[in-house]
Design an enzyme around this catalytic site. Structure first.
Site, PDB file in Angstrom:
ATOM      1  N   LYS A  93       0.855  -1.184   0.000  1.00 17.30           N
ATOM      2  CA  LYS A  93       0.000   0.000   0.000  1.00 17.30           C
ATOM      3  C   LYS A  93       0.891   1.234   0.000  1.00 17.30           C
ATOM      4  O   LYS A  93       1.536   1.542   0.993  1.00 17.30           O
ATOM      5  CB  LYS A  93      -0.911   0.015   1.234  1.00 17.30           C
ATOM      6  CG  LYS A  93      -1.884  -1.157   1.302  1.00 17.30           C
ATOM      7  CD  LYS A  93      -2.712  -1.118   2.575  1.00 17.30           C
ATOM      8  CE  LYS A  93      -3.662  -2.306   2.645  1.00 17.30           C
ATOM      9  NZ  LYS A  93      -4.486  -2.278   3.886  1.00 17.30           N
ATOM     10  N   LYS A 176      -5.022   6.323   2.515  1.00 23.30           N
ATOM     11  CA  LYS A 176      -5.530   6.255   3.893  1.00 23.30           C
ATOM     12  C   LYS A 176      -4.380   6.260   4.897  1.00 23.30           C
ATOM     13  O   LYS A 176      -4.549   6.711   6.048  1.00 23.30           O
ATOM     14  CB  LYS A 176      -6.439   5.039   4.072  1.00 23.30           C
ATOM     15  CG  LYS A 176      -5.782   3.681   3.806  1.00 23.30           C
ATOM     16  CD  LYS A 176      -5.098   3.091   5.028  1.00 23.30           C
ATOM     17  CE  LYS A 176      -4.361   1.840   4.677  1.00 23.30           C
ATOM     18  NZ  LYS A 176      -3.663   1.258   5.861  1.00 23.30           N
ATOM     19  N   THR A 233      -7.434   2.302  10.102  1.00 21.38           N
ATOM     20  CA  THR A 233      -6.070   2.795  10.264  1.00 21.38           C
ATOM     21  C   THR A 233      -6.000   4.109  11.029  1.00 21.38           C
ATOM     22  O   THR A 233      -5.005   4.373  11.711  1.00 21.38           O
ATOM     23  CB  THR A 233      -5.425   2.966   8.870  1.00 21.38           C
ATOM     24  OG1 THR A 233      -5.632   1.786   8.107  1.00 21.38           O
ATOM     25  CG2 THR A 233      -3.942   3.210   8.984  1.00 21.38           C
TER      26      THR A 233
END
Length: 311
Positions: A93, A176, A233
């Site tokens: 990510k 994110k 998160t």
């Protein structure tokens, strides 16, 4: 089809453990000093179905790449020839700081004969390794491969939802992390839960705006790989990015050995945003924080001083 996981960090190990209920899994790591228990996942013992190796697996057709986003380019420099032609599933990510590419973009460029997919969404390695219920997004532009992977990689505790929007799934997972750092910084600085909620809400607007600029679908960002992952998160100390933000907010040191994907991603996003004249105020300020150019108070003052506008 046989499966191998490349990258023996916490997440790669957790995936190998979870997928071993379906059959044998090979877990590759460049340097592995353990065989039964990864110190990054204390209390999780490797089942017999997981084979740990330091040699690149040559029998598996499906490869899950759990290599950190900023290390993936160097990894491909060394191993692309061995990977090319196999089905590659990116589990990283982030946005590569050197090239501005996503992990799937790096894989597609280095391995043109491969079909590339992305596995992403709200998950902590410890939860996956312990068999706790987890839902993820499996993104693949090729419908037949996506359908096959969805069935191959789902387990009784790991449920995969399929999409063809690779760009949206990847950008949700990358962006994110940046917002999670900002949320952690707000809590670490003692600014309160209301400030964190504002950062999450406006951060999600940034995520959606940036993703749309790159052709992503809004529905993808509103799903598991975007909003779902952001909620997890930005609200839990189980997140390394959130903990990094906490340390920034408190003016405390943070272990440099811990991978914080959001810091490099913020810098990459700030560059792209400046080049394409798109407003990404939170991401730009997190880039400044990560580089030490501003502190948390300055960042919050700059956010609060922005012109009043419609939401």
């Amino acid at each position: 089809m046989s499966v191998a996981v490349l990258g023996a960090g916490a997440f790669g190990t957790a995936l190998a453990v979870a997928l071993s209920v379906r059959g044998p899994v090979t877990l590759w790591g460049r340097r592995i000093g353990w065989r039964e228990e990864n110190p990054l996942l204390p209390g999780v013992m490797l089942p017999g179905q997981v084979r740990v190796t330091q040699g690149m697996p040559d029998g598996a057709q499906t490869l899950l790449l759990a290599v950190p986003a900023q290390a993936l380019g160097r990894f491909l420099d060394d191993h692309a020839r061995a990977l090319n032609g196999r089905t590659l599933v990116s589990c990283a990510k982030g946005i590569d700081l050197a090239s501005g590419r996503s992990p799937a973009g790096l894989l597609a460029a280095a391995c043109p004969a491969s079909t590339v997919a992305v596995l992403t969404g709200p998950s902590f390695a410890a939860d996956i390794a312990r068999g706790l219920p987890t839902a993820l997004t499996l993104a693949c532009a090729d419908a037949a491969t996506g359908h096959a992977l969805q069935h191959q990689l789902s387990t009784p505790a790991l449920r995969l939802y399929r999409t063809a929007d690779v760009t949206g799934a990847e950008l949700g997972g990358a962006l994110k992390n940046v917002i999670a750092i900002a949320a952690g910084a707000a809590i670490g600085a003692g600014l309160g839960d209301s400030a964190r909620a504002a950062i999450i809400g406006r951060g999600f607007a940034e995520m959606t705006r940036f993703a749309a600029l790159h052709g992503a679908l809004p529905d993808t960002l509103a799903g598991l790989s975007g909003l779902g992952d952001l909620i997890l998160t930005a609200t839990s100390e189980g997140s390394r990015n959130f903990r990094f933000g906490l340390a920034l907010g408190r003016g405390a040191p943070f272990d440099p050995a811990v991978t914080v994907e959001g810091a490099a991603t913020a810098r990459a996003v700030a560059r792209i945003a400046a080049a394409r004249a798109v407003e990404m105020p939170i991401s730009t300020l997190i880039a400044g924080l990560a580089e030490g150019r501003i502190d948390v108070k300055q960042a919050m003052d700059l956010l609060m001083a922005r012109p009043l506008k419609e939401e």
